[in-house]
Design a protein around this motif. Structure first.
Motif, short mmCIF file in Angstrom:
data_model
loop_
_atom_site.label_atom_id
_atom_site.label_comp_id
_atom_site.label_asym_id
_atom_site.label_seq_id
_atom_site.Cartn_x
_atom_site.Cartn_y
_atom_site.Cartn_z
N ALA A 79 55.89 38.22 29.27
CA ALA A 79 55.00 39.16 29.96
C ALA A 79 55.16 39.09 31.48
CB ALA A 79 53.55 38.88 29.58
N LEU A 81 53.94 36.44 33.25
CA LEU A 81 52.79 35.70 33.80
C LEU A 81 53.17 34.27 34.17
CD1 LEU A 81 50.02 36.93 31.34
CD2 LEU A 81 50.31 37.61 33.71
N VAL A 90 54.36 42.11 36.08
CA VAL A 90 53.85 42.57 34.79
C VAL A 90 53.95 44.08 34.63
CG1 VAL A 90 51.76 42.65 33.37
CG2 VAL A 90 52.26 40.62 34.72
N GLU A 91 53.50 44.83 35.66
CA GLU A 91 53.45 46.28 35.49
C GLU A 91 54.84 46.88 35.33
OE1 GLU A 91 52.13 44.59 37.95
OE2 GLU A 91 52.12 45.66 39.86
N TYR A 143 47.23 52.03 32.40
CA TYR A 143 47.11 51.78 33.86
C TYR A 143 48.42 51.37 34.51
CZ TYR A 143 44.98 50.12 38.21
OH TYR A 143 44.64 49.93 39.53
N PRO A 144 49.18 50.44 33.88
CA PRO A 144 50.40 50.01 34.57
C PRO A 144 51.44 51.10 34.76
CG PRO A 144 50.22 48.98 32.39
CD PRO A 144 48.93 49.67 32.66
N LEU A 177 50.69 54.32 35.34
CA LEU A 177 50.16 55.44 36.14
C LEU A 177 50.58 55.31 37.60
CD1 LEU A 177 46.45 55.69 34.90
CD2 LEU A 177 48.34 57.19 34.30
#
Lengths: 291, 248
Positions: B49, B51, B70-71, B102-103, B105
């Motif tokens: 991911a 992280l 991440v995004e 969200y990521p 957009l």
């Protein structure tokens, strides 16, 4: 009887105007607490900055009040970001550590304001007319109308931002579960700093609105922090809108105390109201207890 | 499709969470990563991911080294269902599914109140697949049952239409029937063209659906193969119970 009705009407008007203002300070508390998990006891400093800076710009530099409003709100947002950076970095050591740091920042800022603006209260002319309105025998000051009107607009704008925009949802998601928010591309630290900026801007606006009526001095932050915090507790720390409800409740309590008792007990009244709510409904007046 | 090559992760100075982990998640298959508590399974997910940054080794995604935040990984087609579902208490099902994209957009789209049409259509599709979520559309996520919450976590990860879905212990705390339904859905997502990495402690349930499995023990891959291979080698017993057996 008529005198009593007039006194009650006057207390209501004053209470609502005062309540909206307390509600705005409380809104700052709640937005920061919701997003950053910090109880920001430097909240009153944003109000003091907004008031003193506006007064200095208008009275000393001759700026128009509209420009002073914009400058005060923007610089208060900057102050919010600076306080937020420190508080958020300390937050990892626990909520109490962050709270104590914000108390310390408030004390330091008091000293800074004293050095910058002196120890005398500052004020400036209200941005709208001096002519009071009369509703029956109740007097409504233009400043009160401005406070209530502008306050309501700001509350609705913040509520719209948090509840209706995708970004506002992200802000709340960061508060609810920062680890999971990070997985979806949100940056909880940045969001927390933005929450401080919003609270700072709202605090700066409050300072601008109240200073023509009450004046502002470097040490007023404690009173604003106590009133804002009490309003946030009365309304419940869970929702910005209810914090404004708490502010209104507190404004009315203080106004009626001032009208029918003594204005010397106003702040004490705020603290007593907070204690009663903490004992009776610790989740806040308007929030249902979680099952 | 996704490869971990010599991935090593250290927490602090002393704890080696992963040591020289090599594994491959094949396209359009379900790959299981099995192991007991503390074997390092969640760390693998966190590395994928973005992280956790490995101290050595790389993650390759469609041949390229993955190093972005991440995004960026979401935009590249990776999605994660984290352990314990990790929903957002206080937010409704509608808000969860909105934030799921969200990521991907743009900055302007994030300040609007409605998602672009394409994403709304995708959410509609998901609501058809998960009717319970439509029923609870306006309800806060925490008011739903554990199974429904897991479905929401799954739908949230599927909203961006990822190429690879990585799930961390999705069966924890769920009734056997719900686990069966959940894993059935994973099989249908793979049939629809997706690739799945299933990190599970519940080896039995995972092996029922997995095409290939890796066994992790103390941060190292100790065995890999099909269910039959693993059954024959006894590697799973060793990883879970610490019994000795020959390595594959």
């Amino acid at each position: 009887m008529r005198l009593l009705a007039t006194a009650i009407g006057q207390a209501l008007i004053t209470g609502v105007a005062l309540g909206v203002i307390f509600g705005l300070v409380a809104l700052g508390f709640v937005v920061i607490y919701q997003v950053a998990g910090v109880l920001n006891f430097a909240q009153g400093s944003f109000v003091v900055w907004g008031g003193l800076f506006s007064a200095w710009l208008v009275s000393d530099l001759g700026w128009s009040s509209i420009l002073a409003l914009v400058a005060s709100v923007l610089t208060a947002m900057g102050l919010g970001v600076a306080v937020g950076r420190v508080a958020v970095s300390v937050r990892q050591h626990g909520e109490t550590a962050a709270l104590i740091v914000t108390v310390g920042i408030g004390i330091v800022l008091e000293g800074v304001f004293l050095a910058l603006f002196g120890d005398q209260p500052l004020s400036f002319s209200a941005p709208i007319g001096q002519q009071a309105w009369h509703l029956a025998n109740v007097v409504v000051l233009p400043e009160q109308a401005l406070m209530a009107g502008l306050g309501a607009v700001v509350v609705l704008a913040v509520q719209w931002l948090l509840r209706r925009t995708i970004w506002g949802m992200a802000l709340r998601a960061c508060a609810a579960n920062p680890a999971s928010a990070r997985l979806f591309g949100m940056d909880p630290r940045r969001m927390a700093t933005i929450a401080f900026a919003i609270a700072g801007g709202v605090g700066g606006l409050v300072g601008y609105l109240v200073t023509p009526m009450t004046g502002m001095d470097f040490g007023s932050d404690v009173t604003w922090t106590i009133n804002g915090f009490s309003a946030a507790i009365v309304g419940g720390l869970g929702d910005p809108l209810w914090a404004v409800g708490g502010g209104l409740a507190l404004g009315l309590v203080e106004s009626f105390l001032g009208t029918f008792g003594s204005s010397a007990y106003e702040t004490a009244g705020a603290l007593v109201a907070m204690l009663v709510v903490l004992l009776w409904r610790p989740q806040g007046l308007f929030i249902r207890r979680a099952s | 499709m996704l490869q971990l090559e010599g991935v090593t992760v250290r927490y602090g100075d002393a704890i080696w969470a992963l040591q020289d982990v090599n594994l491959e998640v094949a396209e359009n298959k379900i790959t299981a990563l099995l192991g007991a508590n503390g074997a390092g399974k969640t760390t693998v997910i966190r590395v994928i991911a973005g992280l956790v940054r490995p101290v050595a080794g790389v993650v390759r995604w469609e041949g390229e080294i993955l190093s972005g935040p991440v995004e960026e990984r979401s935009r590249q087609g990776l999605a994660v269902v984290p352990e314990g579902r990790q929903l957002w208490p206080g937010l409704t099902v509608a808000e969860h599914l909105t934030l799921a994209v969200y990521p991907v957009l743009g900055p302007r789209q994030r300040f609007r109140s409605r998602l672009p049409e394409a994403y709304q259509a995708r959410i509609e599709q998901l609501l058809d697949q998960f009717p319970a979520l439509r029923r609870h559309w306006r309800h806060r996520a925490e008011t739903m049952s554990g199974g429904e919450q897991q479905m929401l976590a799954l739908a949230r990860a599927l909203a961006t239409n990822p190429k690879l879905l990585a799930l961390d212990e999705p069966s924890v705390g769920l009734a056997p029937l719900v686990v069966e339904e959940l894993f059935g859905r994973l099989e249908s997502t793979v049939r629809a063209g997706m690739t799945v990495l299933l990190v599970e402690q519940n080896a039995e349930a995972a092996l029922d659906v997995a095409d290939w499995a890796y066994v992790l023990q103390s941060g190292r891959v100790v065995a890999s193969g099909s269910r039959r291979d693993l059954d024959a080698s006894g590697a799973l017993e060793e990883a879970y119970l610490g019994r000795s057996s020959q390595a594959l």
